[in-house]
Write a protein that holds these residues in place. Structure first.
Motif, PDB file in Angstrom:
ATOM      1  N   TYR A 179      -4.497 -14.126   2.031  1.00 14.32           N
ATOM      2  CA  TYR A 179      -5.060 -14.668   3.121  1.00 14.32           C
ATOM      3  C   TYR A 179      -6.188 -15.685   2.441  1.00 14.32           C
ATOM      4  CZ  TYR A 179      -8.627 -15.854   6.414  1.00 14.32           C
ATOM      5  OH  TYR A 179      -8.826 -16.858   7.183  1.00 14.32           O
ATOM      6  N   ASN A 240     -13.381  -5.605  11.426  1.00 18.16           N
ATOM      7  CA  ASN A 240     -14.780  -6.352  11.373  1.00 18.16           C
ATOM      8  C   ASN A 240     -15.302  -5.335  12.544  1.00 18.16           C
ATOM      9  OD1 ASN A 240     -12.937  -9.042  11.536  1.00 18.16           O
ATOM     10  ND2 ASN A 240     -14.144  -8.758  10.546  1.00 18.16           N
ATOM     11  N   LEU A 241     -16.664  -5.295  11.217  1.00 17.54           N
ATOM     12  CA  LEU A 241     -17.672  -5.192  11.407  1.00 17.54           C
ATOM     13  C   LEU A 241     -18.349  -4.238  12.996  1.00 17.54           C
ATOM     14  CD1 LEU A 241     -20.441  -3.142  10.943  1.00 17.54           C
ATOM     15  CD2 LEU A 241     -21.879  -5.063  10.063  1.00 17.54           C
ATOM     16  N   LYS A 259     -18.364   3.583   8.944  1.00 21.37           N
ATOM     17  CA  LYS A 259     -18.912   4.138   7.196  1.00 21.37           C
ATOM     18  C   LYS A 259     -18.967   2.654   6.533  1.00 21.37           C
ATOM     19  CE  LYS A 259     -14.471   6.999   6.684  1.00 21.37           C
ATOM     20  NZ  LYS A 259     -15.033   7.874   7.920  1.00 21.37           N
ATOM     21  N   PHE A 261     -19.883   0.281   3.859  1.00 22.81           N
ATOM     22  CA  PHE A 261     -18.506   0.010   2.407  1.00 22.81           C
ATOM     23  C   PHE A 261     -19.464  -0.631   1.480  1.00 22.81           C
ATOM     24  CE2 PHE A 261     -14.863   0.732   4.899  1.00 22.81           C
ATOM     25  CZ  PHE A 261     -14.583   0.163   6.102  1.00 22.81           C
ATOM     26  N   CYS A 272     -23.828  -5.089   2.218  1.00 24.96           N
ATOM     27  CA  CYS A 272     -23.012  -6.555   1.875  1.00 24.96           C
ATOM     28  C   CYS A 272     -23.887  -7.411   3.123  1.00 24.96           C
ATOM     29  CB  CYS A 272     -21.702  -6.950   1.884  1.00 24.96           C
ATOM     30  SG  CYS A 272     -20.374  -6.582   0.905  1.00 24.96           S
ATOM     31  N   ARG A 274     -24.084 -11.490   5.193  1.00 29.18           N
ATOM     32  CA  ARG A 274     -22.910 -12.196   5.760  1.00 29.18           C
ATOM     33  C   ARG A 274     -23.860 -13.134   6.713  1.00 29.18           C
ATOM     34  NH1 ARG A 274     -20.056 -10.328   1.819  1.00 29.18           N
ATOM     35  NH2 ARG A 274     -18.270  -9.519   2.093  1.00 29.18           N
ATOM     36  N   ARG A 350     -15.412  -1.305  -0.534  1.00 25.15           N
ATOM     37  CA  ARG A 350     -14.254  -2.371   0.169  1.00 25.15           C
ATOM     38  C   ARG A 350     -13.584  -3.211  -0.973  1.00 25.15           C
ATOM     39  NH1 ARG A 350     -13.559  -4.601   6.380  1.00 25.15           N
ATOM     40  NH2 ARG A 350     -14.549  -6.737   5.526  1.00 25.15           N
ATOM     41  N   ASP A 353     -14.265  -7.454  -0.976  1.00 26.72           N
ATOM     42  CA  ASP A 353     -16.174  -7.545   0.019  1.00 26.72           C
ATOM     43  C   ASP A 353     -16.552  -8.276  -1.203  1.00 26.72           C
ATOM     44  OD1 ASP A 353     -15.319  -6.980   2.249  1.00 26.72           O
ATOM     45  OD2 ASP A 353     -16.117  -4.909   1.971  1.00 26.72           O
TER      46      ASP A 353
END
Ligand code: WQD
Length: 395
Positions: A179, A240-241, A259, A261, A272, A274, A350, A353
């Motif tokens: 992607y 997506n979160l 969950k 990740f 993570c 973002r 994941r 990520d």
């Protein structure tokens, strides 16, 4: 205002019925400067989204003063087409239907794409066909009809694991998923097209106007229009979160345990980080990019000032706040917005990520006048307002 007299500019938005697309179309309608044509194959969207967009723009227009002119009312009607970019014939027929009315398609905002990182590793050819081959045929058709302005929807995923955060646009493009590679390839294809149309073939005079493009590298769009009438409506279980947290709060997820990740990343709390920005701020970035593609506009000068004569008029900008939020901070913000008592369970990382993706927003701010003022609380409140009013999406 001066724009009230100018004829509407025809702008084609691909993926116009999608989450990003519908908010971009809404924001374009609000300017009263564009006649929006949307194409969407509804692989991940429903036609109802654009019906709502027009209704929303019309109701806001009727409340505004002075009363809307016939031209203003015309600008709220979207010319929506259910067709597929991988079918050049149907795309060509849209361009020729405008050409036969003596009208041009002034510019294209190309948003339509498949965008699930994980899925792209399972079906790469589908991603290359839908994201890259379809973009090439769109560009060919634009050339055939002399349409030389493109806003391209790209993604922070082009940076892969960035060497530094915040990430400036000069960072090398090294995506680590099919992607992400479709986004890098399309940026390079567009860049080469700009370069080819800028530099006249040896000895030839340039007859065509130079192809101008602005690539917008989205960080993490979130939220929805505050009316709650349009929003993100993913098919099936969201990957997506934020949409997943919204689905949990509205009871659409049978085992509503989030969950997480991985919590062993080198970040503030191990999860993570973002760079989340409001989808309406992201949409405004597209309006600025279209204004920057208008020859002679002040934004056009500002965006292309750094591009020497004879060089390709291609620019890329990060669209982000320049602020990072961790998974757990997002869960907490959604807990406050929804009142839902989220349960979390830390599981393995994941694949694909990266620890942190945060935009360096300086270039977009300086050259495009882009800003993303909405804060996380607003994003969560607007997302919850949409999801609460539309528990099953557009249906
Ligand atoms: C955010 C964070 C997950 C779900 C993706 C695409 C990107 C772009 C935007 C198109 C991550 C964590 C998530 C869950 C979790 N799409 N998470 N549990 O991965 O930053 O970007 O969407 O351009 O290309 O990759 O967004 O919302 O999937 O994840 O812990 O159930 O939430 O690990 O750190 P991401 P996301």
């Amino acid at each position: 205002s001066s724009t009230a007299q100018e004829p509407l500019k025809n702008v084609l938005v691909t993926g116009g019925a999608g989450y990003i697309g519908s908010h971009v179309v809404y924001t374009l309608l609000k300017t009263r400067q564009y006649k929006v044509i949307s194409i969407d194959n509804h692989h991940n969207s429903l036609p109802a989204a654009l019906t709502r967009v027009s209704e929303l723009a019309l109701s806001e227009l009727k409340e505004s003063s002075p009363p809307p002119s016939a031209r203003d009312l015309e600008s709220t009607i979207v010319d929506a087409h259910d067709c597929d970019l991988t079918d050049p014939t149907s795309i060509r027929s849209i361009f020729s239907s405008y050409a036969s009315k003596g009208e041009q398609i002034w510019g294209v905002v190309h948003i339509a794409a498949y965008k699930a990182v994980g899925e792209s590793t399972e079906i790469p050819l589908t991603y290359y066909k839908n994201n890259v081959a379809a973009t090439i045929s769109l560009l060919e058709i634009m050339q055939e009809f002399g349409c030389s302005r493109l806003v391209y929807s790209s993604s922070a995923t082009v940076y892969g694991t960035p060497p530094e955060v915040p990430i400036p646009e000069t960072t090398r493009r090294l995506a680590d998923s099919p992607y992400g590679r479709t986004k890098v390839m399309c940026e390079m294809i567009v860049e080469d097209l700009c370069e080819s149309s800028a530099v006249p073939a040896a000895g030839k005079k340039t007859t065509t106007t130079p192809f101008q493009a602005i690539s917008l590298r989205y960080f993490n769009p979130a939220g929805a229009h505050p009316s709650g009438r349009i929003g993100e409506d993913p098919r099936g279980r969201p990957g997506n979160l934020l949409p997943l947290l919204a689905h949990m709060a509205v009871g659409r997820v049978k085992d509503p345990v989030l969950k997480v990740f991985g919590n062993d990343y080198p970040t503030i709390d191990g999860t993570c980080v973002r760079d989340y920005l409001h989808v309406l701020d992201l949409a405004q970035g597209h309006v600025l990019a279209l204004q920057a593609l208008e020859e002679g506009s002040s934004l056009n000068k500002s965006v292309y000032a750094s591009v020497p004569a004879g060089k390709g008029r291609f620019k890329a900008y990060n669209l982000g706040k320049g602020k990072g939020m961790s998974v757990l901070q997002i869960v907490e913000a959604m807990r406050k917005a929804t009142g839902f008592d989220y349960k979390t369970e830390v599981v393995g990382r994941r694949r694909g990520d990266v620890p942190a993706l945060i935009a360096d927003p300086a270039l977009a701010r300086a050259e495009l006048g882009f800003d993303a003022p909405h804060d996380l609380e607003t994003m969560c409140r607007d997302l919850w307002n949409w999801q609460g009013q539309n528990p099953r999406g557009y249906e």
